[in-house]
Enzyme design. Structure first.
Site, PDB file in Angstrom:
ATOM      1  N   VAL A   1       0.818  -1.208   0.000  1.00  0.00           N
ATOM      2  CA  VAL A   1       0.000   0.000   0.000  1.00  0.00           C
ATOM      3  C   VAL A   1       0.857   1.265   0.000  1.00  0.00           C
ATOM      4  O   VAL A   1       0.364   2.356  -0.286  1.00  0.00           O
ATOM      5  CB  VAL A   1      -0.971  -0.007   1.211  1.00  0.00           C
ATOM      6  CG1 VAL A   1      -0.270   0.409   2.490  1.00  0.00           C
ATOM      7  CG2 VAL A   1      -2.202   0.856   0.930  1.00  0.00           C
ATOM      8  N   SER A   2       2.149   1.133   0.273  1.00  0.00           N
ATOM      9  CA  SER A   2       3.041   2.284   0.383  1.00  0.00           C
ATOM     10  C   SER A   2       3.781   2.557  -0.922  1.00  0.00           C
ATOM     11  O   SER A   2       4.568   1.712  -1.376  1.00  0.00           O
ATOM     12  CB  SER A   2       4.066   2.057   1.496  1.00  0.00           C
ATOM     13  OG  SER A   2       5.084   3.042   1.442  1.00  0.00           O
TER      14      SER A   2
END
Length: 220
Positions: A20-21
């Site tokens: 997600v980063s």
């Protein structure tokens, strides 16, 4: 000092990440430019679990911080020359992709392909056709069954729990020679430590920072 200038001597590196980063993607591409992939041990973790454990909020949960985070990712993309394209929505549910990484034994090349799918190509894992395409690229045509297995789910839970036990609070986090470096902007420090050892982190003002007294704390 760039990643290529850091020397990049042999040494084991541990890398904690969540897909997600965008900063995880940006960092891994920099590591790939100068490190032997066989020296990097990738640990998929669920960032949401880390944030909940430490009582912190993710950048995307604060409206203005969310915008700044995306701008910072784009700025770092331009500065590093690593292409970046946002997925259709963010934040998104990272669990299927994290479990896919576990199913692929968190190999460096597989993790890189998954991160590129999201952050270089702007892919959407919730799209069945895109998911199948990614699974084929990884050599996992049975990916849907694998990510739903208890073994894979347990593997991701164990990896996340192991990160928490070691004090990891965010992603990406690099562990080099026993030192922890959080954030893509700490890449150069991690590579310097890999090349030069840890002495510089424990000298002069660096040493003072380790034991700096707390002047005031926020009340609960």
């Amino acid at each position: 000092m760039s990643a290529r200038d850091a020397g990049c001597r042999d040494g084991d590196v541990e890398w904690f990440f969540d897909v997600v980063s965008p900063f995880a993607y940006l960092q891994l591409e920099q590591l790939a430019a100068c490190l032997d992939p066989g020296r990097v041990r990738c640990h998929p973790v669920v960032l949401g679990v880390l944030l909940e454990h430490w009582g912190t909020r993710g950048p995307a949960e604060v409206p203005r911080k969310r915008v700044q985070t995306y701008r910072s990712a784009l700025a770092r993309s331009q500065a590093t020359g690593v292409p970046l394209r946002f997925p259709p929505a963010h934040p998104f549910n990272p669990l299927p992709l994290l479990r896919l990484a576990v199913a692929a034994q968190a190999r460096f090349d597989a993790v890189r392909q998954i991160l590129r799918f999201v952050w270089r190509d702007g892919g959407d894992a919730s799209d069945p056709q895109q998911w199948q395409s990614l699974a084929r690229q990884l050599g996992l045509p049975d990916a849907a069954e694998r990510v739903g297995s208890e073994a894979v789910k347990s593997g991701l839970r164990g990896s996340t729990a192991g990160a928490l036990a070691r004090g990891v609070f965010g992603v990406p986090t690099l562990v080099v020679r026993g030192e922890y470096f959080w954030g893509e902007d700490a890449t150069e420090m991690a590579l310097r430590t890999l090349a030069q050892g840890t002495a510089w982190l424990h000298a002069d003002e660096w040493a003072r920072a380790l034991d700096l007294p707390v002047g005031v704390s926020r009340r609960a």
